[in-house]
Scaffold this motif. Structure first.
Motif, mmCIF file in Angstrom:
data_model
loop_
_atom_site.group_PDB
_atom_site.id
_atom_site.type_symbol
_atom_site.label_atom_id
_atom_site.label_comp_id
_atom_site.label_asym_id
_atom_site.label_seq_id
_atom_site.Cartn_x
_atom_site.Cartn_y
_atom_site.Cartn_z
ATOM 1 N N SER A 121 106.188 65.140 -13.828
ATOM 2 C CA SER A 121 105.130 65.305 -14.829
ATOM 3 C C SER A 121 105.623 66.089 -16.034
ATOM 4 C CB SER A 121 103.898 65.959 -14.208
ATOM 5 O OG SER A 121 104.271 67.088 -13.483
ATOM 6 N N LEU A 135 96.792 72.849 -21.347
ATOM 7 C CA LEU A 135 97.590 73.430 -20.251
ATOM 8 C C LEU A 135 96.941 74.712 -19.739
ATOM 9 C CD1 LEU A 135 101.168 72.984 -21.779
ATOM 10 C CD2 LEU A 135 100.302 71.839 -19.726
ATOM 11 N N GLN A 147 105.281 74.302 -11.990
ATOM 12 C CA GLN A 147 104.828 72.987 -11.530
ATOM 13 C C GLN A 147 105.498 71.858 -12.318
ATOM 14 O OE1 GLN A 147 100.694 73.980 -12.266
ATOM 15 N NE2 GLN A 147 100.248 74.026 -10.065
ATOM 16 N N ILE A 148 106.013 72.182 -13.486
ATOM 17 C CA ILE A 148 106.719 71.174 -14.290
ATOM 18 C C ILE A 148 108.223 71.234 -13.990
ATOM 19 C CG2 ILE A 148 107.266 70.406 -16.643
ATOM 20 C CD1 ILE A 148 104.345 70.098 -16.180
ATOM 21 N N VAL A 155 98.130 74.599 -15.764
ATOM 22 C CA VAL A 155 99.402 73.943 -15.403
ATOM 23 C C VAL A 155 100.551 74.922 -15.667
ATOM 24 C CG1 VAL A 155 100.942 71.996 -15.843
ATOM 25 C CG2 VAL A 155 98.452 71.701 -16.047
ATOM 26 N N PRO A 158 101.027 79.079 -18.258
ATOM 27 C CA PRO A 158 101.169 77.774 -18.914
ATOM 28 C C PRO A 158 101.943 77.872 -20.229
ATOM 29 C CG PRO A 158 98.973 78.012 -18.018
ATOM 30 C CD PRO A 158 99.633 79.347 -17.841
ATOM 31 N N VAL A 176 104.364 68.426 -19.823
ATOM 32 C CA VAL A 176 103.322 69.252 -20.433
ATOM 33 C C VAL A 176 102.370 68.422 -21.293
ATOM 34 C CG1 VAL A 176 104.570 71.444 -20.440
ATOM 35 C CG2 VAL A 176 104.895 69.828 -22.330
ATOM 36 N N ASP A 199 93.702 73.846 -17.783
ATOM 37 C CA ASP A 199 93.954 73.240 -16.471
ATOM 38 C C ASP A 199 94.854 74.110 -15.590
ATOM 39 O OD1 ASP A 199 92.473 71.210 -17.504
ATOM 40 O OD2 ASP A 199 94.148 69.834 -17.819
ATOM 41 N N GLY A 240 100.802 65.936 -20.147
ATOM 42 C CA GLY A 240 99.759 65.428 -19.251
ATOM 43 C C GLY A 240 100.037 64.032 -18.732
#
Ligand code: FES
Length: 568
Positions: free
Chosen positions: A342, A244, A253-254, A249, A141, A344, A247, A346
């Protein structure tokens, strides 16, 4: 120890006994005075890219303090660690030569040290690309916190900025229109504060694309380096990093295919730096994503240039910020971008755009129905001189030169150009095409920003402001002119540019997206047989230079090291 471990338990040093490894880690870190409570928190790494050699990162200590506060407010433990810092003017031979080293450093340090998330503080041209390349490969993340742009400068009633005006005023000095005293005084006026260049050069372009990819908080690309907003962004980035990490993330994924397409759209709409494309190709390549250059060019024809900033327009980054920045721009680009992507922060890009400040009567971000230019800020060229592509910044070119045929005047290297360009005996006219070669990724090495070939002094003095210039080099994002760059393959590995001779005819047709050498194939075949590669660079036999020369890819591949890309 499972790979899903968090905090201090993550990535233990190998001693053959995991409990001992953790014990030893706690022994050493307690020497810094941390409590057990602190050490049990989620850890957020914060990169320290401060350097006395890097004024673009001069505010990093303040940003670190604020980011640490944000991490602690969210219940995390901030851990600051150093990585390489690169400033454009303090990197020999070029900052591009060192970008991949910084990417390796960033990747390995955020992988090697125990952190649940990382705040990447960067800004000067190559730094954020290097950090994103590293973060993409490590895939933990991450959130980017740009250092932010400088404020504008002033001189004799004129508003100035680094470094478009550095180049413009230097050209004026070369032409004899500015005297020594003025040029000396300007060294204190063109970069008046800490922060990155405040035109839409490479640093601003990268920051804008990074925000559009969702890798920063809203407004992070444009808030001035010196303002309280920048400090608040740092605090909020620290807080976001804890979330981040909690979760899980990941950058992958971004930074999706849609995110890269969004970045390409923004690159066109801001009339951004040509360097933006190389860096984006390198970052995408780390995630196994190949940029589609034909689509990029198509987007260029569809997406209008909406941001009125130097070098293509009139304003500076602080004006862009107060006009609403990237969130406001995305509102105008909603028919082109995928705003479901999406971020960072959220929330989606659509939610970011919906919260954009609507500033009445601002003229920096144009409405989609009232663009500054149509037909593309950047054009991706083919043609027999550029089988793997070349790039032209249409928005910074002279319109009458976008279709031009002229006689080639060839410089074999940067040294050759430096030696001869101002020689009054040089056989050159304003209608000629200046050719610079052996200035690509391997040729120079490090693909310097030498593509902004100066107008020969005798022509500059006669009032010539622009000529068609072509090379396998890069160009500063702050520069302007009818300049074809990034010709690939480069001359040093035998690309067609290596075969051009002074006196040949060259044709640029920007509308047809072509740059062609008008010499028949039989003659080119003869020249190819006679061609020999340039002599080896001094120091090429060892160390980082050897690694660079062996592994660097061409411009269309982002000039990353081939071995850093995931196996296909
Ligand atoms: Fe650092 Fe321009 S020199 S951004």
């Amino acid at each position: 120890m499972a790979a899903t471990e968090k905090g201090l338990r993550k990535g233990l040093t190998s001693y053959g006994d995991e409990r001992f490894s953790l014990f030893l880690r706690r022994v050493f870190i307690k020497a810094m005075g941390y409590s057990d409570d602190a050490l049990d928190r989620p850890i957020v790494g914060i990169t320290n890219t401060y350097s006395d050699f890097n004024p673009c990162h001069g505010n990093v200590p303040d940003l670190i303090e604020a980011a640490k506060r944000g991490v602690m407010l969210a219940g995390g433990l901030p851990m600051v660690f150093p990585t390489i810092s690169i400033h454009e003017s303090f990197a020999h031979p070029t900052s591009m030569f060192l970008r991949n080293l910084m990417a390796l450093d960033t990747e390995e340090m955020i992988r090697a040290q125990p952190m649940d998330a990382v705040v990447l503080i960067g800004g000067c041209d190559k730094t954020i690309p290097a950090q994103l390349m590293g973060a993409a490969s490590a895939d933990i993340p991450a959130i980017v916190l740009p250092t932010g742009p400088m404020l504008v400068g002033h001189h004799k009633g004129e508003v100035l900025g680094a470094c478009t005006d550095c180049r413009r005023l230097w050209a004026s000095y070369r032409a004899g229109n500015i005297d020594e005293a003025d040029i000396e005084e300007l060294t204190g006026r063109l970069a008046p504060t800490r922060g990155t260049c405040m035109v839409m050069g490479t640093a601003s372009t990268i920051a804008c694309m990074t925000e559009a990819m969702g890798m920063t908080l809203p407004g992070a690309a444009s808030a001035p380096a010196t303002h309280a907003d920048r400090i608040r962004l740092a605090e909020a980035s620290g807080t976001a990093a804890v979330r981040l990490g909690r979760d899980g993330v990941l950058p992958s994924q971004i930074m999706t295919r849609a995110a890269f397409r969004n970045a390409l759209i923004v690159l066109q709409a801001i009339g951004g730096s040509t360097n933006g494309l190389i860096h984006l190709a390198a970052i995408a390549g780390r995630l196994g994503i190949a940029l589609d250059y034909q689509e990029f060019d198509r987007l260029g024809r569809e997406v209008p240039v909406l941001v009125d900033l130097k070098p293509s327009g009139d304003h500076y980054m602080e004006h862009f910020h107060w006009a609403g920045g990237i969130p406001r721009l995305m509102l105008e680009l909603q028919d082109h971008m995928d705003l479901s992507a999406s971020t960072v922060g959220g929330i989606s890009l659509a939610q970011v755009a919906a919260r954009a400040e609507l500033v009445p009567n601002q003229t920096v971000i144009r409405a989609a129905r009232d663009p500054i230019a149509t037909g593309g800020g950047l054009a991706f060229l083919g043609g027999n001189l550029a089988p793997s592509g070349a790039l032209l910044k249409r928005s910074a070119a002279t319109p009458r030169l976008l279709r031009h045929e002229g006689r080639a005047v060839v410089f074999d290297s940067i040294e050759d150009m430096t030696t001869r360009i101002d020689d009054d005996a040089l056989d050159v006219t304003a209608d000629d095409v200046l050719v610079l070669r052996n200035a690509g990724p391997k040729g120079a090495p490090g693909m310097p920003e030498a593509g902004y070939i100066p107008i020969p002094r005798k022509l500059a003095r006669a009032g010539v402001k622009d000529m068609v210039r072509i090379s396998d080099a890069r160009m500063s994002g702050t520069a302007f002119g009818t300049i074809v760059l990034h010709i690939a393959p480069e001359a040093a590995i035998g690309g067609p540019l290596a075969l051009v001779r002074t006196g040949d005819r060259i044709r640029l047709d920007a509308e047809a997206r072509r740059i062609d050498l008008l010499v028949d194939d039989a003659e080119l075949a003869v020249r190819r047989v006679a061609w020999r590669p340039p002599a080896a660079h001094p120091g090429a036999e060892r160390g980082y230079k050897r690694l660079f020369l062996q592994e660097v890819t061409q411009a269309d591949q982002g000039c990353d090291f081939a071995f850093c890309r995931p196996p296909s």
